[in-house]
Scaffold this motif. Structure first.
Motif, PDB file in Angstrom:
ATOM      1  N   ALA A  20      29.446  27.983 -89.367  1.00 19.32           N
ATOM      2  CA  ALA A  20      30.433  27.088 -89.718  1.00 19.32           C
ATOM      3  C   ALA A  20      30.112  25.224 -90.015  1.00 19.32           C
TER       4      ALA A  20
ATOM      5  N   THR B  98      31.714  40.511 -91.459  1.00 19.45           N
ATOM      6  CA  THR B  98      31.404  41.140 -90.123  1.00 19.45           C
ATOM      7  C   THR B  98      29.720  41.199 -90.067  1.00 19.45           C
ATOM      8  N   TYR B  99      29.098  40.664 -89.030  1.00 15.82           N
ATOM      9  CA  TYR B  99      27.730  40.587 -88.756  1.00 15.82           C
ATOM     10  C   TYR B  99      27.377  42.272 -88.624  1.00 15.82           C
TER      11      TYR B  99
ATOM     12  N   LEU C  11      36.848  32.720 -85.353  1.00 11.58           N
ATOM     13  CA  LEU C  11      35.762  33.533 -84.775  1.00 11.58           C
ATOM     14  C   LEU C  11      36.052  34.531 -83.562  1.00 11.58           C
TER      15      LEU C  11
ATOM     16  N   GLY D 277      28.488  32.891 -85.515  1.00 12.25           N
ATOM     17  CA  GLY D 277      29.728  32.118 -86.634  1.00 12.25           C
ATOM     18  C   GLY D 277      30.116  30.699 -86.413  1.00 12.25           C
ATOM     19  N   SER D 278      29.762  29.962 -85.272  1.00 11.56           N
ATOM     20  CA  SER D 278      29.917  28.552 -85.075  1.00 11.56           C
ATOM     21  C   SER D 278      28.496  28.030 -85.736  1.00 11.56           C
TER      22      SER D 278
ATOM     23  N   VAL E 255      28.904  33.791 -96.500  1.00  7.79           N
ATOM     24  CA  VAL E 255      30.089  32.789 -96.496  1.00  7.79           C
ATOM     25  C   VAL E 255      30.330  32.005 -97.856  1.00  7.79           C
TER      26      VAL E 255
ATOM     27  N   PHE F  29      36.927  28.994 -90.104  1.00  7.41           N
ATOM     28  CA  PHE F  29      36.712  29.867 -89.355  1.00  7.41           C
ATOM     29  C   PHE F  29      37.244  30.516 -88.160  1.00  7.41           C
TER      30      PHE F  29
ATOM     31  N   PHE G 148      35.359  35.788 -88.758  1.00  7.07           N
ATOM     32  CA  PHE G 148      33.975  36.015 -88.621  1.00  7.07           C
ATOM     33  C   PHE G 148      33.811  36.692 -87.166  1.00  7.07           C
TER      34      PHE G 148
ATOM     35  N   ASP H 219      29.792  37.864 -83.542  1.00  8.97           N
ATOM     36  CA  ASP H 219      29.202  36.853 -82.790  1.00  8.97           C
ATOM     37  C   ASP H 219      29.723  35.281 -82.962  1.00  8.97           C
ATOM     38  N   LYS H 220      30.441  35.103 -81.916  1.00  8.26           N
ATOM     39  CA  LYS H 220      30.921  33.623 -82.266  1.00  8.26           C
ATOM     40  C   LYS H 220      29.716  32.594 -82.384  1.00  8.26           C
TER      41      LYS H 220
ATOM     42  N   ALA I 252      23.876  34.671 -93.464  1.00  6.95           N
ATOM     43  CA  ALA I 252      25.229  34.703 -93.134  1.00  6.95           C
ATOM     44  C   ALA I 252      25.855  33.567 -93.973  1.00  6.95           C
TER      45      ALA I 252
END
Ligand code: 13P
Ligand code: SF4
Length: 304
Positions: A157, A111-112, A166, A153-154, A136, A164, A146, A149-150, A132
């Protein structure tokens, strides 16, 4: 009262109360100017965990003050504007996260820090934009959830082969920066690196010479030999960049890059908070303890 007299009253009260003033890189210029520490979310969390002050005046948004309260429960944490929230943090709820965890048993939750204390309490580990990828990579599992925040996250990734899941959250401020605007600016200033925050849309991040946290951007611009930079993050960062690099030019990628929540806190609010010792942010123990586990796990990973 003039700005100068407000500033000097704040300084006197900070001493009297044995208080430290922490400010995020997006705060108003005059608030950053009187801060003991200005930094990104990771630097401010680390400072909140180690300071020996009795009081932390957090000039930022609500989730940041909560993190300070989680990490330093014996201290009084003041958030001068209780209404300074984060719309991205509000995009993930405990109920929603618990539901997703039930569908993906055994999949750890990263989690952000832009999330509520209650959401952190349901998470395995936290991360900031500065760590981040390391977070991970520190997990043995091949799959992760994740949130929220997508975009971050991307971005992460891309550098790992993990799978992930997301969460569909995003920062409305960073999302306002459009790739066509960046393309135009890059064409106009071909010698200026484009530096952006990974909260930007992936189509924008794809155009970046460097994507990193706000303090990462500050360090990159200071070390770089370039004379001009296009900046893709909230406008508040420009103040310190310009102050410390008077010979360099910084172009904000869009005038829309202003977070209304980060702009709420004024010097008057800071002074009032120190005078009244309010508003206090305090996370209840039943949430604080599991949330601290997720934050401590993150803080155990060294910063570069
Ligand atoms: P960082 O300063 O950690 O990069 O965070 C950006 C942000 O959006 C904080 O709200
Ligand atoms: Fe939240 Fe975005 Fe504002 Fe940061 S800039 S506080 S992520 S809305």
């Amino acid at each position: 009262m003039t700005q100068q007299s407000i500033k000097s009253s704040i300084k006197t009260l900070l001493k009297e109360r044995n208080a430290v003033l922490l400010a995020h890189n997006y705060m108003r210029d005059e608030v950053q100017e009187i801060a003991d520490i200005t930094g990104d979310s990771l630097a401010l969390s680390m400072e909140a965990a180690r300071t020996d002050a009795d009081v932390i005046v957090f000039c930022g948004v609500h989730f940041m003050a909560e993190s300070a309260s989680i990490l330093s429960p014996q201290k009084t944490v003041l958030l001068p504007r209780l209404d300074a929230g984060c719309p991205m943090a509000d995009m993930v709820t405990v109920e929603g996260l618990v539901e997703l965890k039930a569908k993906l048993p055994g999949v750890p939750v990263v989690t952000y820090v832009n999330s509520s204390a209650a959401v952190k309490a349901e998470s395995d580990i936290c991360c900031t934009s500065a760590n981040a990828l390391k977070v991970v990579q520190s997990l043995p599992e091949q799959e992760i959830i994740f949130a929220p925040d997508k975009n971050l996250g991307s971005y992460v990734a891309r550098f790992t082969d993990k799978r992930f899941h997301l969460w569909e959250g995003y920062c409305p401020t960073h999302e306002r920066l459009k790739p066509e605007v960046v393309r135009e600016l890059k064409a106009k200033h071909p010698d200026a690196p484009f530096v952006c925050h990974p909260e930007c849309n992936p189509a924008v991040v794809a155009l970046a010479d460097h994507a990193c946290s706000t303090t990462g951007m500050y360090d990159y611009c200071q070390k770089s030999d370039a004379r001009k930079f296009i900046i893709g993050t909230e406008a508040g960062i420009l103040w310190r960049l310009r102050r410390d690099n008077p010979d360099k030019e910084f172009i904000l990628a869009s005038p829309a890059l202003v977070c209304p929540n980060m702009k709420l806190t004024s010097l008057e609010d800071v002074l009032e908070a120190l005078e009244t010792m309010k508003p206090v942010v305090k996370v209840p123990e039943e949430i604080r303890i599991p949330a601290k586990r997720a934050l401590d796990r993150m803080l155990a990973i060294p910063r570069d």
